[in-house]
Design a protein around this motif. Sequence first.
Motif, mmCIF file in Angstrom:
data_model
loop_
_atom_site.group_PDB
_atom_site.id
_atom_site.type_symbol
_atom_site.label_atom_id
_atom_site.label_comp_id
_atom_site.label_asym_id
_atom_site.label_seq_id
_atom_site.Cartn_x
_atom_site.Cartn_y
_atom_site.Cartn_z
ATOM 1 N N PHE A 174 0.606 -1.301 0.211
ATOM 2 C CA PHE A 174 -0.021 0.086 -0.106
ATOM 3 C C PHE A 174 0.895 1.304 0.087
ATOM 4 O O PHE A 174 0.623 2.082 -0.662
ATOM 5 N N SER A 175 1.913 1.409 0.786
ATOM 6 C CA SER A 175 2.787 2.426 0.812
ATOM 7 C C SER A 175 3.384 2.633 -0.563
ATOM 8 O O SER A 175 3.407 3.914 -1.081
ATOM 9 N N GLN A 228 0.797 3.855 -2.957
ATOM 10 C CA GLN A 228 0.616 5.499 -2.438
ATOM 11 C C GLN A 228 1.542 6.259 -3.241
ATOM 12 O O GLN A 228 1.091 7.331 -3.523
ATOM 13 N N THR A 264 1.273 6.908 -7.015
ATOM 14 C CA THR A 264 0.025 7.480 -7.461
ATOM 15 C C THR A 264 0.334 8.929 -7.054
ATOM 16 O O THR A 264 -0.264 9.816 -8.037
ATOM 17 N N THR A 265 0.722 9.408 -6.000
ATOM 18 C CA THR A 265 0.944 10.863 -5.781
ATOM 19 C C THR A 265 2.142 11.437 -6.550
ATOM 20 O O THR A 265 1.906 12.113 -7.074
ATOM 21 N N SER A 308 -4.377 7.224 -3.549
ATOM 22 C CA SER A 308 -3.194 7.630 -2.865
ATOM 23 C C SER A 308 -3.431 7.672 -1.207
ATOM 24 O O SER A 308 -3.011 7.233 -0.176
ATOM 25 N N VAL A 309 -4.501 8.380 -1.055
ATOM 26 C CA VAL A 309 -5.016 8.732 0.445
ATOM 27 C C VAL A 309 -5.505 7.441 1.092
ATOM 28 O O VAL A 309 -5.250 7.075 2.105
ATOM 29 N N CYS A 320 -4.595 4.481 0.343
ATOM 30 C CA CYS A 320 -3.523 3.412 0.337
ATOM 31 C C CYS A 320 -2.968 3.941 1.794
ATOM 32 O O CYS A 320 -2.388 3.421 2.365
ATOM 33 N N GLY A 321 -2.691 5.296 1.953
ATOM 34 C CA GLY A 321 -1.942 5.723 3.126
ATOM 35 C C GLY A 321 -2.734 5.278 4.345
ATOM 36 O O GLY A 321 -1.868 5.405 5.394
ATOM 37 N N THR A 363 -7.168 16.633 -0.961
ATOM 38 C CA THR A 363 -6.377 15.194 -1.284
ATOM 39 C C THR A 363 -4.936 15.425 -1.306
ATOM 40 O O THR A 363 -4.236 14.213 -0.967
ATOM 41 N N SER A 384 -2.506 13.339 1.053
ATOM 42 C CA SER A 384 -1.511 12.277 0.322
ATOM 43 C C SER A 384 -0.020 12.588 0.727
ATOM 44 O O SER A 384 0.718 11.850 0.935
ATOM 45 N N THR A 392 2.494 10.151 2.495
ATOM 46 C CA THR A 392 3.549 9.734 1.870
ATOM 47 C C THR A 392 4.994 9.939 2.760
ATOM 48 O O THR A 392 5.817 9.217 2.579
#
Length: 140
Positions: A10-11, A14, A17-18, A47-48, A50-51, A129, A133, A137
């Motif tokens: 997930f990191s 994230q 995508t960011t 991204s959010v 996943c964070g 967002t 994000s 991140t």
Amino acid sequence: MRRPQSELMFSSIQLWTTVAALILAPLFFGSVDLFWIAVWAILLSISVLCGVAAPMDTGQSRLLFGFFALCGVYALVAIVQITPHVVDQFNDPSWRQANDLLGLDALPRISSRAEMPPLAVGHFLLVATSFISGFFTGPR
């Protein structure tokens, strides 16, 4: 302590995508087309999401809560400005003049606009967002 494999996945999603949103967006969200604003908001929302999978400590939670409170106040002010008869003494006189000149029955409100433009809502969502994000991140 070793991070679980799912958290690492997930990191990574994230982060990329960011990075994709920041690299591909023209002039860092300078696009005024609603389609592209929606694309960047969707990428940053992924991204959010996943964070959120990674745990936060108390200080980070407080900072994020403060940002959400600030966003809530901003949204509340925007809603109060377009809602008719909230604070009558601040109503824009253009509504009364339009009713007199054109024979309309438009309700008075603080703002000179009757509704929020979708572009303004889109830019607000992009700011929110992108901050969240970037918050997720960053190093934990």
